[in-house]
Design a protein around this motif. Structure first.
Motif, PDB file in Angstrom:
ATOM      1  N   ASN A  66       0.803  -1.228   0.000  1.00 11.18           N
ATOM      2  CA  ASN A  66       0.000   0.000   0.000  1.00 11.18           C
ATOM      3  C   ASN A  66       0.829   1.269   0.000  1.00 11.18           C
ATOM      4  O   ASN A  66       0.290   2.353  -0.213  1.00 11.18           O
ATOM      5  CB  ASN A  66      -0.928   0.014   1.227  1.00 11.18           C
ATOM      6  CG  ASN A  66      -1.916  -1.123   1.204  1.00 11.18           C
ATOM      7  OD1 ASN A  66      -2.508  -1.411   0.173  1.00 11.18           O
ATOM      8  ND2 ASN A  66      -2.071  -1.784   2.335  1.00 11.18           N
ATOM      9  N   GLU A  67       2.126   1.148   0.269  1.00 11.13           N
ATOM     10  CA  GLU A  67       2.950   2.335   0.485  1.00 11.13           C
ATOM     11  C   GLU A  67       4.036   2.556  -0.568  1.00 11.13           C
ATOM     12  O   GLU A  67       4.529   3.663  -0.715  1.00 11.13           O
ATOM     13  CB  GLU A  67       3.620   2.246   1.861  1.00 11.13           C
ATOM     14  CG  GLU A  67       2.619   2.196   3.004  1.00 11.13           C
ATOM     15  CD  GLU A  67       3.263   1.845   4.336  1.00 11.13           C
ATOM     16  OE1 GLU A  67       4.504   1.622   4.390  1.00 11.13           O
ATOM     17  OE2 GLU A  67       2.520   1.780   5.327  1.00 11.13           O
ATOM     18  N   ALA A  68       4.451   1.511  -1.265  1.00  6.79           N
ATOM     19  CA  ALA A  68       5.593   1.616  -2.181  1.00  6.79           C
ATOM     20  C   ALA A  68       5.194   1.193  -3.585  1.00  6.79           C
ATOM     21  O   ALA A  68       4.181   0.525  -3.786  1.00  6.79           O
ATOM     22  CB  ALA A  68       6.751   0.755  -1.676  1.00  6.79           C
ATOM     23  N   ASP A  69       6.026   1.593  -4.533  1.00  4.76           N
ATOM     24  CA  ASP A  69       5.816   1.214  -5.930  1.00  4.76           C
ATOM     25  C   ASP A  69       6.674   0.021  -6.328  1.00  4.76           C
ATOM     26  O   ASP A  69       6.466  -0.576  -7.381  1.00  4.76           O
ATOM     27  CB  ASP A  69       6.126   2.411  -6.837  1.00  4.76           C
ATOM     28  CG  ASP A  69       5.208   3.574  -6.519  1.00  4.76           C
ATOM     29  OD1 ASP A  69       4.007   3.462  -6.804  1.00  4.76           O
ATOM     30  OD2 ASP A  69       5.690   4.568  -5.940  1.00  4.76           O
ATOM     31  N   GLY A  70       7.651  -0.305  -5.498  1.00  3.09           N
ATOM     32  CA  GLY A  70       8.521  -1.437  -5.758  1.00  3.09           C
ATOM     33  C   GLY A  70       9.348  -1.744  -4.530  1.00  3.09           C
ATOM     34  O   GLY A  70       9.517  -0.894  -3.654  1.00  3.09           O
ATOM     35  N   VAL A  71       9.856  -2.976  -4.480  1.00  2.71           N
ATOM     36  CA  VAL A  71      10.701  -3.415  -3.372  1.00  2.71           C
ATOM     37  C   VAL A  71      11.945  -4.070  -3.950  1.00  2.71           C
ATOM     38  O   VAL A  71      11.854  -4.874  -4.877  1.00  2.71           O
ATOM     39  CB  VAL A  71       9.966  -4.433  -2.461  1.00  2.71           C
ATOM     40  CG1 VAL A  71      10.895  -4.974  -1.369  1.00  2.71           C
ATOM     41  CG2 VAL A  71       8.711  -3.811  -1.848  1.00  2.71           C
ATOM     42  N   VAL A  72      13.091  -3.710  -3.390  1.00  2.00           N
ATOM     43  CA  VAL A  72      14.350  -4.407  -3.647  1.00  2.00           C
ATOM     44  C   VAL A  72      14.641  -5.167  -2.361  1.00  2.00           C
ATOM     45  O   VAL A  72      14.736  -4.566  -1.297  1.00  2.00           O
ATOM     46  CB  VAL A  72      15.485  -3.427  -3.982  1.00  2.00           C
ATOM     47  CG1 VAL A  72      16.830  -4.136  -4.037  1.00  2.00           C
ATOM     48  CG2 VAL A  72      15.186  -2.707  -5.299  1.00  2.00           C
ATOM     49  N   LEU A  73      14.742  -6.488  -2.464  1.00  2.00           N
ATOM     50  CA  LEU A  73      14.859  -7.329  -1.279  1.00  2.00           C
ATOM     51  C   LEU A  73      16.110  -8.180  -1.322  1.00  2.00           C
ATOM     52  O   LEU A  73      16.297  -8.987  -2.231  1.00  2.00           O
ATOM     53  CB  LEU A  73      13.633  -8.254  -1.171  1.00  2.00           C
ATOM     54  CG  LEU A  73      13.673  -9.330  -0.085  1.00  2.00           C
ATOM     55  CD1 LEU A  73      13.728  -8.707   1.308  1.00  2.00           C
ATOM     56  CD2 LEU A  73      12.470 -10.257  -0.223  1.00  2.00           C
ATOM     57  N   ASN A  74      16.970  -7.983  -0.334  1.00  4.77           N
ATOM     58  CA  ASN A  74      18.051  -8.915  -0.061  1.00  4.77           C
ATOM     59  C   ASN A  74      17.641  -9.631   1.216  1.00  4.77           C
ATOM     60  O   ASN A  74      17.797  -9.103   2.310  1.00  4.77           O
ATOM     61  CB  ASN A  74      19.390  -8.205   0.102  1.00  4.77           C
ATOM     62  CG  ASN A  74      20.541  -9.185   0.260  1.00  4.77           C
ATOM     63  OD1 ASN A  74      20.343 -10.335   0.639  1.00  4.77           O
ATOM     64  ND2 ASN A  74      21.745  -8.724  -0.014  1.00  4.77           N
ATOM     65  N   ALA A  75      17.069 -10.807   1.059  1.00  7.61           N
ATOM     66  CA  ALA A  75      16.536 -11.550   2.196  1.00  7.61           C
ATOM     67  C   ALA A  75      17.608 -12.313   2.958  1.00  7.61           C
ATOM     68  O   ALA A  75      17.304 -12.987   3.944  1.00  7.61           O
ATOM     69  CB  ALA A  75      15.449 -12.510   1.709  1.00  7.61           C
ATOM     70  N   GLY A  76      18.867 -12.194   2.528  1.00  6.94           N
ATOM     71  CA  GLY A  76      19.934 -12.914   3.213  1.00  6.94           C
ATOM     72  C   GLY A  76      19.629 -14.402   3.253  1.00  6.94           C
ATOM     73  O   GLY A  76      19.092 -14.970   2.300  1.00  6.94           O
ATOM     74  N   ALA A  77      19.933 -15.041   4.363  1.00  7.08           N
ATOM     75  CA  ALA A  77      19.737 -16.487   4.501  1.00  7.08           C
ATOM     76  C   ALA A  77      18.271 -16.888   4.397  1.00  7.08           C
ATOM     77  O   ALA A  77      17.974 -18.031   4.031  1.00  7.08           O
ATOM     78  CB  ALA A  77      20.325 -16.965   5.822  1.00  7.08           C
ATOM     79  N   TYR A  78      17.345 -15.971   4.678  1.00  6.75           N
ATOM     80  CA  TYR A  78      15.921 -16.304   4.548  1.00  6.75           C
ATOM     81  C   TYR A  78      15.549 -16.630   3.103  1.00  6.75           C
ATOM     82  O   TYR A  78      14.541 -17.283   2.855  1.00  6.75           O
ATOM     83  CB  TYR A  78      15.041 -15.174   5.064  1.00  6.75           C
ATOM     84  CG  TYR A  78      15.032 -15.031   6.569  1.00  6.75           C
ATOM     85  CD1 TYR A  78      14.977 -16.135   7.410  1.00  6.75           C
ATOM     86  CD2 TYR A  78      15.073 -13.771   7.146  1.00  6.75           C
ATOM     87  CE1 TYR A  78      14.970 -15.986   8.784  1.00  6.75           C
ATOM     88  CE2 TYR A  78      15.056 -13.616   8.525  1.00  6.75           C
ATOM     89  CZ  TYR A  78      15.015 -14.719   9.338  1.00  6.75           C
ATOM     90  OH  TYR A  78      14.991 -14.575  10.705  1.00  6.75           O
TER      91      TYR A  78
END
Length: 148
Positions: A66-78
């Motif tokens: 609801n708040e962003a237009d995109g996400v860059v995700l470095n989830a690490g070990a997850y």
């Protein structure tokens, strides 16, 4: 101006100190500054967050819908273990790009599998801090293609 959330998972707060032969000596603060500058050059607002806690990352992804237009995700070990994080990404409409500093496919076998890859826009790995900038470019190109 589109808003991009750059979300970093466990142990990424230790960049610059943690296994510099694998992850380099650049700190997370330096990567975030690079991303803000890159975003500003390309008309993007950048928000950053880091957590070592899976639930916090899930909450941020859900809120980003609801708040962003995109996400860059470095989830690490997850990346390799979290079905819950995968399900959170699958539950939102906001595009997510998976990033890794190292080339996870050239490392230990358990790192070759990404639980989140099937539900993200794409994956960028192995370019060090530039992986984040490439992810921002990928989001921008995705938005341009979607608008045209």
């Amino acid at each position: 101006m589109p808003l991009v959330l750059i979300l970093n998972g466990p142990n990424l707060n230790r960049l610059g100190q943690r296994e510099p032969d694998v992850y380099g000596r650049v700190t997370l603060d330096e990567i975030e500054r690079m991303c803000r500058a890159h975003g500003a050059r390309h008309g993007m607002e950048i928000e950053t967050a880091q957590s070592n806690h899976e639930g916090v990352l899930i909450d941020r992804i859900q809120a980003a819908d609801n708040e962003a237009d995109g996400v860059v995700l470095n989830a690490g070990a997850y990346t390799h273990t979290s079905v819950a994080l995968r399900d959170a990404i699958a539950s939102v409409a906001v595009p997510v790009v998976e990033v890794h500093l190292s080339n996870v496919h050239a490392r230990e076998g358990f790192r070759h599998r990404s639980c989140i890859a099937p539900v993200v826009l794409g994956q960028i790995a192995g370019f060090g801090p530039a992986s984040y900038l490439l992810a921002l470019d990928a989001l921008r190109l995705h938005w341009e293609a979607s608008a045209g």
